[in-house]
Design a protein around this motif. Sequence first.
Motif, mmCIF file in Angstrom:
data_model
loop_
_atom_site.group_PDB
_atom_site.id
_atom_site.type_symbol
_atom_site.label_atom_id
_atom_site.label_comp_id
_atom_site.label_asym_id
_atom_site.label_seq_id
_atom_site.Cartn_x
_atom_site.Cartn_y
_atom_site.Cartn_z
ATOM 1 N N ASP A 158 13.088 13.771 86.657
ATOM 2 C CA ASP A 158 11.663 13.170 86.537
ATOM 3 C C ASP A 158 11.766 11.719 86.763
ATOM 4 O OD1 ASP A 158 10.661 15.807 86.107
ATOM 5 O OD2 ASP A 158 10.704 15.414 84.297
ATOM 6 N N ALA A 159 12.910 11.038 86.161
ATOM 7 C CA ALA A 159 12.824 9.683 86.196
ATOM 8 C C ALA A 159 13.276 9.383 87.633
ATOM 9 C CB ALA A 159 14.150 9.053 85.352
ATOM 10 N N LYS A 160 13.937 10.140 88.526
ATOM 11 C CA LYS A 160 14.332 9.775 89.826
ATOM 12 C C LYS A 160 13.007 9.863 90.648
ATOM 13 C CE LYS A 160 17.554 11.009 93.520
ATOM 14 N NZ LYS A 160 18.879 12.003 93.796
ATOM 15 N N ALA A 161 12.215 10.816 90.246
ATOM 16 C CA ALA A 161 10.949 10.888 91.002
ATOM 17 C C ALA A 161 10.140 9.941 90.965
ATOM 18 C CB ALA A 161 10.245 12.305 90.673
ATOM 19 N N TYR A 162 10.039 9.398 89.784
ATOM 20 C CA TYR A 162 9.382 8.099 89.468
ATOM 21 C C TYR A 162 9.619 6.944 90.248
ATOM 22 C CZ TYR A 162 7.033 4.556 86.680
ATOM 23 O OH TYR A 162 6.356 3.367 86.350
ATOM 24 N N ILE A 163 11.258 6.663 90.247
ATOM 25 C CA ILE A 163 11.789 5.582 90.956
ATOM 26 C C ILE A 163 11.465 5.806 92.421
ATOM 27 C CG2 ILE A 163 14.008 4.821 91.773
ATOM 28 C CD1 ILE A 163 14.992 5.582 88.913
ATOM 29 N N MET A 164 11.412 7.135 92.782
ATOM 30 C CA MET A 164 11.454 7.389 94.366
ATOM 31 C C MET A 164 9.787 6.801 94.635
ATOM 32 S SD MET A 164 13.554 10.900 95.091
ATOM 33 C CE MET A 164 13.270 10.783 96.698
ATOM 34 N N VAL A 165 8.967 7.432 93.831
ATOM 35 C CA VAL A 165 7.638 6.901 94.260
ATOM 36 C C VAL A 165 7.127 5.448 94.051
ATOM 37 C CG1 VAL A 165 5.262 7.130 93.236
ATOM 38 C CG2 VAL A 165 6.688 9.286 93.310
ATOM 39 N N ALA A 166 7.859 4.792 93.033
ATOM 40 C CA ALA A 166 7.665 3.403 92.898
ATOM 41 C C ALA A 166 8.613 2.552 94.133
ATOM 42 C CB ALA A 166 8.321 2.948 91.577
ATOM 43 N N SER A 167 9.749 2.841 94.559
ATOM 44 C CA SER A 167 10.377 2.501 95.422
ATOM 45 C C SER A 167 9.410 2.265 96.790
ATOM 46 C CB SER A 167 11.678 2.962 95.618
ATOM 47 O OG SER A 167 12.433 2.277 96.852
ATOM 48 N N ASN A 168 9.047 3.714 97.105
ATOM 49 C CA ASN A 168 8.064 3.898 98.314
ATOM 50 C C ASN A 168 6.944 2.885 98.324
ATOM 51 O OD1 ASN A 168 7.332 5.496 100.656
ATOM 52 N ND2 ASN A 168 5.947 6.490 99.385
ATOM 53 N N LEU A 169 6.243 2.954 97.204
ATOM 54 C CA LEU A 169 5.030 1.969 97.005
ATOM 55 C C LEU A 169 5.577 0.602 97.145
ATOM 56 C CD1 LEU A 169 2.058 2.344 96.644
ATOM 57 C CD2 LEU A 169 2.525 2.038 94.171
ATOM 58 N N VAL A 170 6.685 0.282 96.763
ATOM 59 C CA VAL A 170 7.090 -1.373 96.882
ATOM 60 C C VAL A 170 7.387 -1.663 98.248
ATOM 61 C CG1 VAL A 170 9.398 -2.686 96.731
ATOM 62 C CG2 VAL A 170 8.375 -1.590 94.604
ATOM 63 N N ASN A 171 8.018 -0.583 99.127
ATOM 64 C CA ASN A 171 8.149 -0.781 100.699
ATOM 65 C C ASN A 171 6.770 -0.732 101.316
ATOM 66 O OD1 ASN A 171 10.990 -0.735 100.083
ATOM 67 N ND2 ASN A 171 11.071 1.406 100.611
ATOM 68 N N GLN A 172 5.692 0.104 100.833
ATOM 69 C CA GLN A 172 4.669 -0.191 101.588
ATOM 70 C C GLN A 172 3.961 -1.455 101.296
ATOM 71 O OE1 GLN A 172 2.577 3.293 100.103
ATOM 72 N NE2 GLN A 172 3.610 4.823 101.798
ATOM 73 N N ILE A 173 3.962 -1.914 99.985
ATOM 74 C CA ILE A 173 3.488 -3.214 99.692
ATOM 75 C C ILE A 173 3.963 -4.236 100.476
ATOM 76 C CG2 ILE A 173 3.092 -5.037 97.887
ATOM 77 C CD1 ILE A 173 2.685 -2.533 95.989
ATOM 78 N N LYS A 174 5.414 -4.422 100.607
ATOM 79 C CA LYS A 174 6.064 -5.399 101.351
ATOM 80 C C LYS A 174 5.718 -5.511 103.033
ATOM 81 C CE LYS A 174 10.119 -5.818 98.526
ATOM 82 N NZ LYS A 174 11.824 -5.654 98.344
ATOM 83 N N GLU A 175 5.549 -4.197 103.338
ATOM 84 C CA GLU A 175 5.182 -4.157 104.743
ATOM 85 C C GLU A 175 3.755 -4.580 105.125
ATOM 86 O OE1 GLU A 175 5.480 0.113 105.755
ATOM 87 O OE2 GLU A 175 7.698 0.002 105.807
ATOM 88 N N HIS A 176 3.018 -4.720 104.126
ATOM 89 C CA HIS A 176 1.540 -5.121 104.424
ATOM 90 C C HIS A 176 1.700 -6.582 104.529
ATOM 91 C CE1 HIS A 176 -2.277 -6.888 103.758
ATOM 92 N NE2 HIS A 176 -2.605 -5.789 104.201
#
Length: 176
Positions: A158-176
């Motif tokens: 569950d922690a790994k899934a949380y990290i994956m979602v958060a990291s994905n969102l970080v990358n999407q924010i940085k791409e903007h």
Amino acid sequence: MDKYTFISEMTKALAWPGTLIVVLLLLRKPLVSLIPFMRKLKFKEFEMEFSETVQALKSEAEIDKTSEIDAPAMSILSFSTRTAVLEAWIELENVAASIAASFWSSANTSPFKNYAKLGHYLHQCGVLNYSQLNSFDELRKLRNQLVHTEEVELTENDAKAYIMVASNLVNQIKEH
């Protein structure tokens, strides 16, 4: 009805409640010592809720399971799942606050950190779409539940899934 019949009927009616009261009084101390375990059962429901929410976010974000996540939180995961989740949230919040501050031509991110409406502000600025805003808000809620709940055993998955979602969102924010 004579008084003996009355006494007999009252005895029948009060037998179970009276027995229950006597048992509770006799077992009062052992029952009080079980209260922490009863709280833990309540937290089990929370753990299931955390797990269900984070897995739903992961599937909603359509994260590629084969890609390697390069987040600082992943290196902490094997030591402490709770700390890894908090580290993932801090990284997401730092990136979001940095982008929000850039709209004000400022390097000072402190006004945006711990700001409950940070995700909504980024949505209004066009950084986050509605789906990303939903993920951001859910990650914030899960992080808050984790921080304010003392005895939660968070699974590594569950922690790994949380990290994956958060990291994905970080990358999407940085791409903007």
